[in-house]
Design a protein around this motif. Structure first.
Motif, PDB file in Angstrom:
ATOM      1  N   SER A   1      10.808 -12.808 -23.523  1.00  0.00           N
ATOM      2  CA  SER A   1      10.374 -11.441 -23.385  1.00  0.00           C
ATOM      3  C   SER A   1      11.145 -10.419 -23.523  1.00  0.00           C
ATOM      4  CB  SER A   1       9.412 -12.282 -21.885  1.00  0.00           C
ATOM      5  OG  SER A   1      10.779 -12.278 -21.423  1.00  0.00           O
ATOM      6  N   TRP A   2      11.958 -10.403 -23.467  1.00  0.00           N
ATOM      7  CA  TRP A   2      13.304  -9.147 -23.240  1.00  0.00           C
ATOM      8  C   TRP A   2      13.980  -9.110 -25.000  1.00  0.00           C
ATOM      9  CZ3 TRP A   2      14.425  -8.024 -18.261  1.00  0.00           C
ATOM     10  CH2 TRP A   2      13.977  -9.463 -17.601  1.00  0.00           C
ATOM     11  N   HIS A   3      13.127  -7.703 -24.978  1.00  0.00           N
ATOM     12  CA  HIS A   3      14.201  -7.781 -26.613  1.00  0.00           C
ATOM     13  C   HIS A   3      13.831  -6.078 -26.659  1.00  0.00           C
ATOM     14  CE1 HIS A   3       9.311  -6.874 -26.332  1.00  0.00           C
ATOM     15  NE2 HIS A   3       9.682  -5.965 -27.364  1.00  0.00           N
ATOM     16  N   ILE A   4      14.516  -5.300 -27.212  1.00  0.00           N
ATOM     17  CA  ILE A   4      14.805  -3.818 -27.843  1.00  0.00           C
ATOM     18  C   ILE A   4      13.907  -3.500 -28.248  1.00  0.00           C
ATOM     19  CG2 ILE A   4      16.131  -2.693 -29.372  1.00  0.00           C
ATOM     20  CD1 ILE A   4      18.912  -4.577 -29.092  1.00  0.00           C
ATOM     21  N   THR A   5      13.249  -2.524 -28.178  1.00  0.00           N
ATOM     22  CA  THR A   5      12.136  -1.701 -27.803  1.00  0.00           C
ATOM     23  C   THR A   5      11.583  -1.251 -29.612  1.00  0.00           C
ATOM     24  OG1 THR A   5      11.534  -0.135 -26.966  1.00  0.00           O
ATOM     25  CG2 THR A   5      10.826  -2.010 -26.067  1.00  0.00           C
ATOM     26  N   GLY A   6      12.949  -0.571 -30.531  1.00  0.00           N
ATOM     27  CA  GLY A   6      13.039   0.651 -31.138  1.00  0.00           C
ATOM     28  C   GLY A   6      14.163   1.131 -31.246  1.00  0.00           C
ATOM     29  N   LYS A   7      14.596   1.901 -32.666  1.00  0.00           N
ATOM     30  CA  LYS A   7      15.461   2.360 -32.621  1.00  0.00           C
ATOM     31  C   LYS A   7      15.387   4.011 -31.500  1.00  0.00           C
ATOM     32  CE  LYS A   7      16.451   1.011 -37.410  1.00  0.00           C
ATOM     33  NZ  LYS A   7      16.303   1.754 -38.933  1.00  0.00           N
ATOM     34  N   ARG A   8      13.819   4.623 -31.531  1.00  0.00           N
ATOM     35  CA  ARG A   8      14.320   5.923 -31.258  1.00  0.00           C
ATOM     36  C   ARG A   8      14.684   5.549 -30.018  1.00  0.00           C
ATOM     37  NH1 ARG A   8       9.288   8.769 -31.919  1.00  0.00           N
ATOM     38  NH2 ARG A   8      10.475   9.873 -33.369  1.00  0.00           N
ATOM     39  N   GLU A   9      14.304   4.283 -28.762  1.00  0.00           N
ATOM     40  CA  GLU A   9      14.920   4.130 -27.594  1.00  0.00           C
ATOM     41  C   GLU A   9      15.977   3.568 -27.659  1.00  0.00           C
ATOM     42  OE1 GLU A   9      13.335   0.688 -23.701  1.00  0.00           O
ATOM     43  OE2 GLU A   9      12.183   1.209 -25.665  1.00  0.00           O
ATOM     44  N   VAL A  10      16.993   3.216 -28.466  1.00  0.00           N
ATOM     45  CA  VAL A  10      17.849   2.899 -28.642  1.00  0.00           C
ATOM     46  C   VAL A  10      18.682   3.774 -28.481  1.00  0.00           C
ATOM     47  CG1 VAL A  10      20.359   1.182 -30.293  1.00  0.00           C
ATOM     48  CG2 VAL A  10      18.265   0.295 -29.329  1.00  0.00           C
ATOM     49  N   ARG A  11      18.673   5.079 -29.525  1.00  0.00           N
ATOM     50  CA  ARG A  11      18.950   6.211 -29.117  1.00  0.00           C
ATOM     51  C   ARG A  11      19.042   6.728 -28.190  1.00  0.00           C
ATOM     52  NH1 ARG A  11      16.793   8.050 -34.806  1.00  0.00           N
ATOM     53  NH2 ARG A  11      18.336   6.600 -36.519  1.00  0.00           N
ATOM     54  N   SER A  12      18.165   7.160 -26.953  1.00  0.00           N
ATOM     55  CA  SER A  12      17.213   7.685 -26.483  1.00  0.00           C
ATOM     56  C   SER A  12      18.633   7.260 -25.422  1.00  0.00           C
ATOM     57  CB  SER A  12      16.291   7.059 -26.265  1.00  0.00           C
ATOM     58  OG  SER A  12      15.744   7.803 -24.641  1.00  0.00           O
ATOM     59  N   ARG A  13      18.629   5.437 -25.230  1.00  0.00           N
ATOM     60  CA  ARG A  13      19.556   4.720 -24.013  1.00  0.00           C
ATOM     61  C   ARG A  13      21.230   5.252 -24.926  1.00  0.00           C
ATOM     62  NH1 ARG A  13      16.819  -0.400 -21.889  1.00  0.00           N
ATOM     63  NH2 ARG A  13      14.334  -0.048 -21.756  1.00  0.00           N
ATOM     64  N   VAL A  14      20.759   5.494 -25.607  1.00  0.00           N
ATOM     65  CA  VAL A  14      22.257   5.558 -26.103  1.00  0.00           C
ATOM     66  C   VAL A  14      22.617   6.565 -25.308  1.00  0.00           C
ATOM     67  CG1 VAL A  14      24.105   5.667 -28.177  1.00  0.00           C
ATOM     68  CG2 VAL A  14      22.727   4.058 -28.154  1.00  0.00           C
ATOM     69  N   PHE A  15      22.244   8.016 -26.025  1.00  0.00           N
ATOM     70  CA  PHE A  15      22.215   8.975 -25.773  1.00  0.00           C
ATOM     71  C   PHE A  15      22.711   9.446 -23.734  1.00  0.00           C
ATOM     72  CE2 PHE A  15      20.833  13.154 -24.103  1.00  0.00           C
ATOM     73  CZ  PHE A  15      21.475  14.089 -24.803  1.00  0.00           C
ATOM     74  N   LYS A  16      21.539   8.581 -23.189  1.00  0.00           N
ATOM     75  CA  LYS A  16      21.590   9.047 -22.027  1.00  0.00           C
ATOM     76  C   LYS A  16      23.329   7.972 -21.133  1.00  0.00           C
ATOM     77  CE  LYS A  16      16.686   8.946 -21.365  1.00  0.00           C
ATOM     78  NZ  LYS A  16      15.385   8.083 -20.991  1.00  0.00           N
ATOM     79  N   MET A  17      23.729   7.188 -22.131  1.00  0.00           N
ATOM     80  CA  MET A  17      24.749   6.377 -21.317  1.00  0.00           C
ATOM     81  C   MET A  17      26.248   7.657 -21.802  1.00  0.00           C
ATOM     82  SD  MET A  17      24.221   3.614 -19.988  1.00  0.00           S
ATOM     83  CE  MET A  17      26.480   2.873 -20.287  1.00  0.00           C
ATOM     84  N   LYS A  18      25.902   8.326 -23.399  1.00  0.00           N
ATOM     85  CA  LYS A  18      26.489   9.059 -23.288  1.00  0.00           C
ATOM     86  C   LYS A  18      27.109  10.135 -22.253  1.00  0.00           C
ATOM     87  CE  LYS A  18      27.887   7.698 -27.971  1.00  0.00           C
ATOM     88  NZ  LYS A  18      27.619   8.815 -29.876  1.00  0.00           N
ATOM     89  N   LEU A  19      25.726  10.274 -22.255  1.00  0.00           N
ATOM     90  CA  LEU A  19      25.404  11.269 -21.057  1.00  0.00           C
ATOM     91  C   LEU A  19      25.957  11.202 -19.926  1.00  0.00           C
ATOM     92  CD1 LEU A  19      24.612  14.643 -20.801  1.00  0.00           C
ATOM     93  CD2 LEU A  19      22.798  13.914 -20.250  1.00  0.00           C
ATOM     94  N   LEU A  20      25.871  10.255 -19.294  1.00  0.00           N
ATOM     95  CA  LEU A  20      26.235   9.324 -17.738  1.00  0.00           C
ATOM     96  C   LEU A  20      27.610   9.459 -17.974  1.00  0.00           C
ATOM     97  CD1 LEU A  20      25.949   8.245 -15.149  1.00  0.00           C
ATOM     98  CD2 LEU A  20      26.020   6.778 -16.353  1.00  0.00           C
ATOM     99  N   ILE A  21      28.677   8.564 -19.321  1.00  0.00           N
ATOM    100  CA  ILE A  21      29.846   8.448 -18.587  1.00  0.00           C
ATOM    101  C   ILE A  21      30.287  10.353 -19.217  1.00  0.00           C
ATOM    102  CG2 ILE A  21      31.636   7.873 -20.361  1.00  0.00           C
ATOM    103  CD1 ILE A  21      30.026   5.841 -21.161  1.00  0.00           C
ATOM    104  N   LEU A  22      30.346  11.165 -19.841  1.00  0.00           N
ATOM    105  CA  LEU A  22      30.631  12.523 -19.974  1.00  0.00           C
ATOM    106  C   LEU A  22      30.784  13.355 -18.408  1.00  0.00           C
ATOM    107  CD1 LEU A  22      31.790  14.716 -21.709  1.00  0.00           C
ATOM    108  CD2 LEU A  22      28.858  15.402 -21.686  1.00  0.00           C
ATOM    109  N   THR A  23      29.241  13.219 -18.108  1.00  0.00           N
ATOM    110  CA  THR A  23      29.087  13.859 -16.526  1.00  0.00           C
ATOM    111  C   THR A  23      30.285  13.401 -15.716  1.00  0.00           C
ATOM    112  OG1 THR A  23      27.253  13.586 -17.576  1.00  0.00           O
ATOM    113  CG2 THR A  23      27.292  13.357 -14.787  1.00  0.00           C
ATOM    114  N   ILE A  24      30.401  11.488 -15.378  1.00  0.00           N
ATOM    115  CA  ILE A  24      30.916  11.330 -14.703  1.00  0.00           C
ATOM    116  C   ILE A  24      33.023  11.676 -14.828  1.00  0.00           C
ATOM    117  CG2 ILE A  24      32.469   8.934 -13.744  1.00  0.00           C
ATOM    118  CD1 ILE A  24      29.803   7.712 -14.797  1.00  0.00           C
ATOM    119  N   VAL A  25      32.718  11.594 -16.323  1.00  0.00           N
ATOM    120  CA  VAL A  25      34.380  12.182 -16.595  1.00  0.00           C
ATOM    121  C   VAL A  25      34.741  13.563 -15.965  1.00  0.00           C
ATOM    122  CG1 VAL A  25      35.500  12.959 -18.812  1.00  0.00           C
ATOM    123  CG2 VAL A  25      34.520  10.850 -18.606  1.00  0.00           C
ATOM    124  N   LEU A  26      33.826  14.370 -16.337  1.00  0.00           N
ATOM    125  CA  LEU A  26      34.078  15.509 -16.019  1.00  0.00           C
ATOM    126  C   LEU A  26      33.745  16.218 -14.218  1.00  0.00           C
ATOM    127  CD1 LEU A  26      31.246  17.487 -18.331  1.00  0.00           C
ATOM    128  CD2 LEU A  26      34.164  17.367 -18.123  1.00  0.00           C
TER     129      LEU A  26
END
Length: 165
Positions: A28-53
């Motif tokens: 039941s635990w799996h990756i749902t697709g490339k679009r979701e992966v890209r979205s989550r990677v983008f969100k993680m990078k945005l979160l890290i950038l926000t914390i650094v700033l």
């Protein structure tokens, strides 16, 4: 149930994406697709950038250190009074005959101790027709108003600058 890792890495660390799919309870635990992966990677990078700033912003706007010097306006009455008090004490630091007058208070900082230290940067000047001589001096004046104590604890002046008027 084990988590699955992806080949996508952010800052050399594997990212785990978790979602539940009720259609396949065995896995039941799996990756749902490339679009979701890209979205989550983008969100993680945005979160890290926000914390650094935010960390950088907090670092540049640090509050004054307790017991340290803090900048104060140069036109405050007490600052002007300390500058006038320091003027005669600075004459011995100027390598020129004659008396230089207080022209401006360029910078002022105060420090609360068992009284107040005033760290001032002053410009003193003298008119020597057709020239004007000026000198920048740094001075620390200690003031303890409740004991009527006031003294210059440190003083230094730079070289005399001559300008045509």
């Amino acid at each position: 149930m084990p988590l699955k890792t992806t080949s996508t890495r952010l800052f050399c660390m594997p990212i785990y994406f978790i979602s539940t799919d009720r259609s396949d309870m065995a896995d039941s635990w799996h990756i749902t697709g490339k679009r979701e992966v890209r979205s989550r990677v983008f969100k993680m990078k945005l979160l890290i950038l926000t914390i650094v700033l935010q960390a950088a912003w907090v670092h540049t706007n640090d509050p004054p250190v307790p017991g340290g010097y803090i900048s104060v306006p140069v036109d405050r009455d007490d600052v002007q009074e300390m500058a006038r008090f320091a003027e005669p004490h600075l004459q011995s630091e100027i390598a020129h005959h004659g008396y230089f007058l207080l022209e401006t208070v360029d910078k002022a900082e105060t420090q609360v101790v068992a009284g107040t230290n005033y760290r001032l940067t002053l410009t003193l000047a003298k008119l020597l027709w057709p020239m004007k001589a000026s000198v920048e001096c740094n001075v620390i004046v200690f003031d303890q108003s409740w004991t009527n104590t006031r003294r210059v604890t440190s003083k230094s002046c730079g070289p005399i600058q001559f300008r045509a008027i």
